[in-house]
Design a protein around this motif. Sequence first.
Motif, PDB file in Angstrom:
ATOM      1  N   PRO A   6       0.876  -1.172   0.167  1.00 36.19           N
ATOM      2  CA  PRO A   6       0.091  -0.016  -0.079  1.00 36.19           C
ATOM      3  C   PRO A   6       0.955   1.209   0.059  1.00 36.19           C
ATOM      4  CG  PRO A   6       0.012  -1.046   2.083  1.00 36.19           C
ATOM      5  CD  PRO A   6       0.507  -1.899   1.223  1.00 36.19           C
ATOM      6  N   GLU A   7       0.129   2.375  -0.305  1.00 38.43           N
ATOM      7  CA  GLU A   7       1.171   3.586  -0.440  1.00 38.43           C
ATOM      8  C   GLU A   7       1.417   4.212   0.952  1.00 38.43           C
ATOM      9  OE1 GLU A   7       0.676   7.847  -2.376  1.00 38.43           O
ATOM     10  OE2 GLU A   7      -0.569   6.620  -3.074  1.00 38.43           O
ATOM     11  N   TYR A   8       0.428   3.965   1.973  1.00 37.47           N
ATOM     12  CA  TYR A   8       0.594   4.329   3.161  1.00 37.47           C
ATOM     13  C   TYR A   8       0.588   3.162   4.288  1.00 37.47           C
ATOM     14  CZ  TYR A   8      -0.793   8.770   0.900  1.00 37.47           C
ATOM     15  OH  TYR A   8      -0.990   9.463   0.048  1.00 37.47           O
ATOM     16  N   TYR A   9       1.400   3.399   5.487  1.00 36.76           N
ATOM     17  CA  TYR A   9       1.260   2.504   6.600  1.00 36.76           C
ATOM     18  C   TYR A   9       0.977   3.411   7.801  1.00 36.76           C
ATOM     19  CZ  TYR A   9       3.088  -0.260  10.287  1.00 36.76           C
ATOM     20  OH  TYR A   9       3.180  -0.951  11.432  1.00 36.76           O
ATOM     21  N   PHE A  20       2.735   7.062   7.760  1.00 38.81           N
ATOM     22  CA  PHE A  20       4.205   6.698   7.081  1.00 38.81           C
ATOM     23  C   PHE A  20       3.872   6.718   5.274  1.00 38.81           C
ATOM     24  CE2 PHE A  20       5.411   5.400  11.230  1.00 38.81           C
ATOM     25  CZ  PHE A  20       6.401   5.653  11.339  1.00 38.81           C
ATOM     26  N   ARG A  21       4.407   7.471   4.582  1.00 37.51           N
ATOM     27  CA  ARG A  21       4.255   6.957   3.043  1.00 37.51           C
ATOM     28  C   ARG A  21       5.272   5.970   2.893  1.00 37.51           C
ATOM     29  NH1 ARG A  21       4.864  11.614   1.107  1.00 37.51           N
ATOM     30  NH2 ARG A  21       2.666  12.144   0.815  1.00 37.51           N
ATOM     31  N   LEU A  22       5.180   4.695   2.143  1.00 32.72           N
ATOM     32  CA  LEU A  22       5.748   3.722   1.964  1.00 32.72           C
ATOM     33  C   LEU A  22       6.456   4.112   0.579  1.00 32.72           C
ATOM     34  CD1 LEU A  22       3.875   0.692   2.812  1.00 32.72           C
ATOM     35  CD2 LEU A  22       5.675   2.029   4.124  1.00 32.72           C
ATOM     36  N   ASP A  23       7.800   3.764   0.383  1.00 29.23           N
ATOM     37  CA  ASP A  23       8.520   3.792  -1.107  1.00 29.23           C
ATOM     38  C   ASP A  23       9.519   2.558  -1.345  1.00 29.23           C
ATOM     39  OD1 ASP A  23       9.781   4.493  -3.233  1.00 29.23           O
ATOM     40  OD2 ASP A  23      11.200   6.081  -2.194  1.00 29.23           O
ATOM     41  N   THR A  24       9.317   2.065  -2.418  1.00 28.89           N
ATOM     42  CA  THR A  24       9.986   0.802  -2.937  1.00 28.89           C
ATOM     43  C   THR A  24      10.678   1.194  -3.908  1.00 28.89           C
ATOM     44  OG1 THR A  24       8.478  -0.468  -3.786  1.00 28.89           O
ATOM     45  CG2 THR A  24       8.501  -1.109  -1.641  1.00 28.89           C
ATOM     46  N   GLU A  25      10.473   2.176  -4.580  1.00 29.52           N
ATOM     47  CA  GLU A  25      11.015   2.291  -5.845  1.00 29.52           C
ATOM     48  C   GLU A  25      12.398   3.268  -5.527  1.00 29.52           C
ATOM     49  OE1 GLU A  25       9.461   1.631  -8.684  1.00 29.52           O
ATOM     50  OE2 GLU A  25       8.004   0.701  -7.400  1.00 29.52           O
ATOM     51  N   ASN A  26      13.350   2.430  -5.011  1.00 25.52           N
ATOM     52  CA  ASN A  26      14.514   3.037  -4.756  1.00 25.52           C
ATOM     53  C   ASN A  26      15.346   2.088  -5.335  1.00 25.52           C
ATOM     54  OD1 ASN A  26      15.330   1.170  -2.638  1.00 25.52           O
ATOM     55  ND2 ASN A  26      13.749   2.414  -1.743  1.00 25.52           N
ATOM     56  N   GLN A  28      17.945   0.166  -4.078  1.00 28.09           N
ATOM     57  CA  GLN A  28      17.973  -1.069  -3.271  1.00 28.09           C
ATOM     58  C   GLN A  28      16.704  -2.073  -3.288  1.00 28.09           C
ATOM     59  OE1 GLN A  28      18.881   1.927  -1.987  1.00 28.09           O
ATOM     60  NE2 GLN A  28      21.269   1.781  -2.386  1.00 28.09           N
ATOM     61  N   ARG A  29      15.679  -1.417  -3.594  1.00 30.30           N
ATOM     62  CA  ARG A  29      14.165  -2.120  -3.743  1.00 30.30           C
ATOM     63  C   ARG A  29      13.930  -2.374  -2.215  1.00 30.30           C
ATOM     64  NH1 ARG A  29      10.686  -1.533  -6.718  1.00 30.30           N
ATOM     65  NH2 ARG A  29       9.852  -3.877  -6.402  1.00 30.30           N
ATOM     66  N   ARG A  30      14.710  -1.497  -1.124  1.00 34.40           N
ATOM     67  CA  ARG A  30      14.177  -1.692   0.234  1.00 34.40           C
ATOM     68  C   ARG A  30      12.896  -0.969   0.380  1.00 34.40           C
ATOM     69  NH1 ARG A  30      20.079  -0.115   2.483  1.00 34.40           N
ATOM     70  NH2 ARG A  30      21.027  -2.000   2.314  1.00 34.40           N
ATOM     71  N   ILE A  31      12.183  -1.101   1.467  1.00 39.30           N
ATOM     72  CA  ILE A  31      11.097  -0.534   1.926  1.00 39.30           C
ATOM     73  C   ILE A  31      11.356   0.819   2.570  1.00 39.30           C
ATOM     74  CG2 ILE A  31       8.907  -0.457   3.226  1.00 39.30           C
ATOM     75  CD1 ILE A  31       8.863  -3.704   2.487  1.00 39.30           C
ATOM     76  N   GLU A  32      11.275   1.841   2.277  1.00 32.94           N
ATOM     77  CA  GLU A  32      11.634   3.108   3.072  1.00 32.94           C
ATOM     78  C   GLU A  32      10.052   3.543   3.726  1.00 32.94           C
ATOM     79  OE1 GLU A  32      13.737   5.947   0.811  1.00 32.94           O
ATOM     80  OE2 GLU A  32      15.529   4.444   0.479  1.00 32.94           O
ATOM     81  N   MET A  33      10.205   3.922   4.935  1.00 36.08           N
ATOM     82  CA  MET A  33       8.954   4.489   5.580  1.00 36.08           C
ATOM     83  C   MET A  33       9.032   6.012   5.998  1.00 36.08           C
ATOM     84  SD  MET A  33       8.002   1.215   7.602  1.00 36.08           S
ATOM     85  CE  MET A  33       6.979   1.893   8.845  1.00 36.08           C
ATOM     86  N   ASP A  34       8.644   6.837   5.351  1.00 36.33           N
ATOM     87  CA  ASP A  34       8.927   8.278   5.527  1.00 36.33           C
ATOM     88  C   ASP A  34       7.519   8.853   6.561  1.00 36.33           C
ATOM     89  OD1 ASP A  34       9.673  10.747   5.227  1.00 36.33           O
ATOM     90  OD2 ASP A  34       8.941  11.293   3.286  1.00 36.33           O
ATOM     91  N   GLN A  35       7.936   9.169   7.469  1.00 37.63           N
ATOM     92  CA  GLN A  35       6.702   9.705   8.392  1.00 37.63           C
ATOM     93  C   GLN A  35       6.111  10.887   7.734  1.00 37.63           C
ATOM     94  OE1 GLN A  35       7.205   9.854  12.651  1.00 37.63           O
ATOM     95  NE2 GLN A  35       5.064  10.888  12.891  1.00 37.63           N
TER      96      GLN A  35
END
Length: 133
Positions: A6-9, A20-26, A28-35
């Motif tokens: 999902p886009e948000y957590y 948090f906004r989730l981002d996997t489009e980086n 390393q394909r890591r899940i980044e959580m940006d509050q």
Amino acid sequence: MAEKLPEYYFRVRDNGAFVFRLDTENRQRRIEMDQIAVVNMRNGEIKPHGDRTLSTADIEAIKNWMVERAQTLAHREIDDIFRAIDYLNSTTHWVQSRATDEQLEAVTDNLLLAMHDLRSTLVRKKADRLMKG
């Protein structure tokens, strides 16, 4: 993870959540959580995190989550009450069939006071509803 995230957590906390906004489009394909925000369910407040500005999509997603969360909490609350009814029935069976004198001595006064308080409140609320209707 075969499915798209999902886009948000929402990290649930007492009376709300951290969003948090989730981002996997980086790379390393890591899940980044940006509050991006903090939600207070008690007063309906949505506070952007830091100096962020929330988009219309952010606010809409958060408000949708708040509606769903309120429904979940309401369902859990009534479910807890139905479980309490079951527990009272189990307690009655325990008292009648298995409780020792020592166990009964330890719990009787507290149970009687709690049941008296509950009964008094239920009777008063029932009378209030009957007087209105």
